[in-house]
Design an enzyme around this catalytic site. Structure first.
Site, PDB file in Angstrom:
ATOM      1  N   GLY A 258     -23.704  59.116 -26.816  1.00  0.00           N
ATOM      2  CA  GLY A 258     -22.191  58.777 -26.333  1.00  0.00           C
ATOM      3  C   GLY A 258     -21.993  57.402 -25.592  1.00  0.00           C
ATOM      4  O   GLY A 258     -23.008  56.840 -25.396  1.00  0.00           O
TER       5      GLY A 258
ATOM      6  N   GLU B 218     -25.233  59.874 -35.886  1.00  0.00           N
ATOM      7  CA  GLU B 218     -25.293  58.599 -36.603  1.00  0.00           C
ATOM      8  C   GLU B 218     -24.094  58.662 -37.860  1.00  0.00           C
ATOM      9  O   GLU B 218     -23.895  59.815 -38.216  1.00  0.00           O
ATOM     10  CB  GLU B 218     -26.597  58.531 -37.490  1.00  0.00           C
ATOM     11  CG  GLU B 218     -27.846  58.180 -36.187  1.00  0.00           C
ATOM     12  CD  GLU B 218     -27.834  57.306 -35.164  1.00  0.00           C
ATOM     13  OE1 GLU B 218     -27.524  56.039 -35.612  1.00  0.00           O
ATOM     14  OE2 GLU B 218     -27.577  57.626 -34.188  1.00  0.00           O
TER      15      GLU B 218
ATOM     16  N   LYS C  18     -37.273  56.452 -32.230  1.00  0.00           N
ATOM     17  CA  LYS C  18     -37.390  56.214 -30.864  1.00  0.00           C
ATOM     18  C   LYS C  18     -39.038  56.350 -30.433  1.00  0.00           C
ATOM     19  O   LYS C  18     -39.481  55.854 -29.414  1.00  0.00           O
ATOM     20  CB  LYS C  18     -36.621  57.242 -30.132  1.00  0.00           C
ATOM     21  CG  LYS C  18     -35.055  56.926 -30.264  1.00  0.00           C
ATOM     22  CD  LYS C  18     -33.928  58.054 -30.274  1.00  0.00           C
ATOM     23  CE  LYS C  18     -32.730  57.761 -30.436  1.00  0.00           C
ATOM     24  NZ  LYS C  18     -31.674  58.762 -30.339  1.00  0.00           N
TER      25      LYS C  18
HETATM   26  N1  HSE Z   1     -27.330  60.008 -33.036  1.00  0.00           N
HETATM   27  C1  HSE Z   1     -28.154  59.523 -31.998  1.00  0.00           C
HETATM   28  C2  HSE Z   1     -28.469  61.174 -31.020  1.00  0.00           C
HETATM   29  C3  HSE Z   1     -27.346  58.794 -30.932  1.00  0.00           C
HETATM   30  O1  HSE Z   1     -27.683  61.947 -31.625  1.00  0.00           O
HETATM   31  O2  HSE Z   1     -28.876  61.047 -30.225  1.00  0.00           O
HETATM   32  C4  HSE Z   1     -28.286  58.242 -29.957  1.00  0.00           C
HETATM   33  O3  HSE Z   1     -29.466  57.390 -30.150  1.00  0.00           O
END
Ligand code: HSE
Length: 318
Positions: free
Chosen positions: A298, A186, A201
């Site tokens: 990605g 992020e 999530k």
């Molecule tokens: N920063 C998040 C990760 C990106 O590393 O999974 C995907 O949601």
């Protein structure tokens, strides 16, 4: 030829990946759906070389209120203004597809209610597990199950860091920089390493698996920033790997949820999930155990999930 016109909010890593897939695989998608999907407007402060300059605007209303736009891809990140933009778009009769887990988790109920009230699709497959079609599976082929438990490795950055610390004895700070350079992390990687991204999530997974909204802030959450090489060695001595796990299960009819590092036995399928790969391990009362695995972060894997959602809207274009 039927058409679906797309506006993209934010041409960063994920928005850019989505744009690239829509251009590169345009003809393939058109063959499969019978619909020509075109990007007609992009909100971004910076133009991108190779992308038609006339598509860009810095005024959100030129996308959100644009009568030529049928569907908005929201890839700005962050809760606001992303969430308000999605609400505005849906009130204007536009379908919305997003990868923004923070906004979906924080304003889930409002976004779902707005979509229902305005008869538009609100799809967010890319918000959990990047390219893995886990939310589609939960709401589709697995939906004949009572779900009993979910364990997920759903953050690519932290899984990458833990993998490199475990396999190479690498230094935490160095690997974090590497994950940032690869576009997994992020903008503020605190959300990754402190488990906040995983809690977002898990909130979304719980809503779809168990039909309950538990705000991310109500999920007990620990990250990996305090995990040391010694912790990893101690886990190894017991035949385990340390993984950052999004965990929820039903106990006495209630959802028990947590985010934190767990020792996973090396014989468990989740122990074999390395680097930026993600996996979601679901137990249903009929199917028993299912694991969905793939790249969780990605530009192109996440873009693939967004394009999948766009295609499911395109298939309904009259
Ligand atoms: N920063 C998040 C990760 C990106 O590393 O999974 C995907 O949601």
């Amino acid at each position: 030829m039927k058409k679906l016109n797309v506006g993209i909010l934010g041409l960063g890593t994920v928005g850019g990946g989505t744009y690239d897939i829509l251009v590169k695989n345009h003809d393939l998608i058109q063959q499969r759906t019978g619909v020509s999907i075109e990007v007609v407007k992009i909100l971004d402060l910076r133009k991108r070389p190779g992308v038609d300059e006339s598509l860009f605007t810095t005024d959100p209303d030129e996308v959100l209120n644009n009568p030529d736009v049928d569907l908005i891809v929201e890839t700005l990140g962050g809760i606001q203004p992303a969430s308000s933009f999605m609400v505005q778009a849906m009130k204007n009769g536009k379908h919305v597809v997003t990868a923004n887990k923070a906004a979906v988790a924080a304003t889930y109920v409002e976004l779902q209610e707005t979509a229902a009230a305005n008869g538009v699709k609100f799809l967010f497959e890319a918000s959990v597990g990047g390219g893995i079609p886990v939310l589609t599976a939960i709401q589709g082929n697995l939906s004949g199950n009572n779900f009993l438990e979910v364990m997920g490795i759903v953050n690519g950055t932290t899984n990458y860091i833990l993998t490199k610390m475990t396999e190479d004895g690498a230094d935490y700070a160095e690997v974090l920089k590497d994950a940032q350079a690869k576009g997994f992390a992020e903008a503020d990687p605190t959300a990754d390493v402190e488990g906040i991204d995983v809690a977002n999530k898990l909130c979304i997974l719980i809503a779809l698996l168990f039909g309950q909204y538990i705000a991310p802030g109500e999920i007990p959450t620990t990250g990996i920033s305090k995990i040391t090489g010694e912790d990893i060695t101690a886990a190894k001595a017991e035949g385990c790997k340390i993984k950052l796990i999004a965990h929820a299960k039903i106990e006495d009819g209630k959802v028990i949820a947590s985010v934190g590092p767990e020792r996973i036995p090396e014989s468990h399928p989740l122990a074999g999930v390395s680097n930026e790969f993600n996996a979601v391990y679901i137990t249903g009362d009929m199917v028993d155990e299912v694991m969905l695995y793939g790249k969780g972060a990605g530009a192109l894997p996440t873009g693939s999930a967004i394009v999948g959602d766009i295609i499911s809207v395109a298939k309904e274009v009259k």
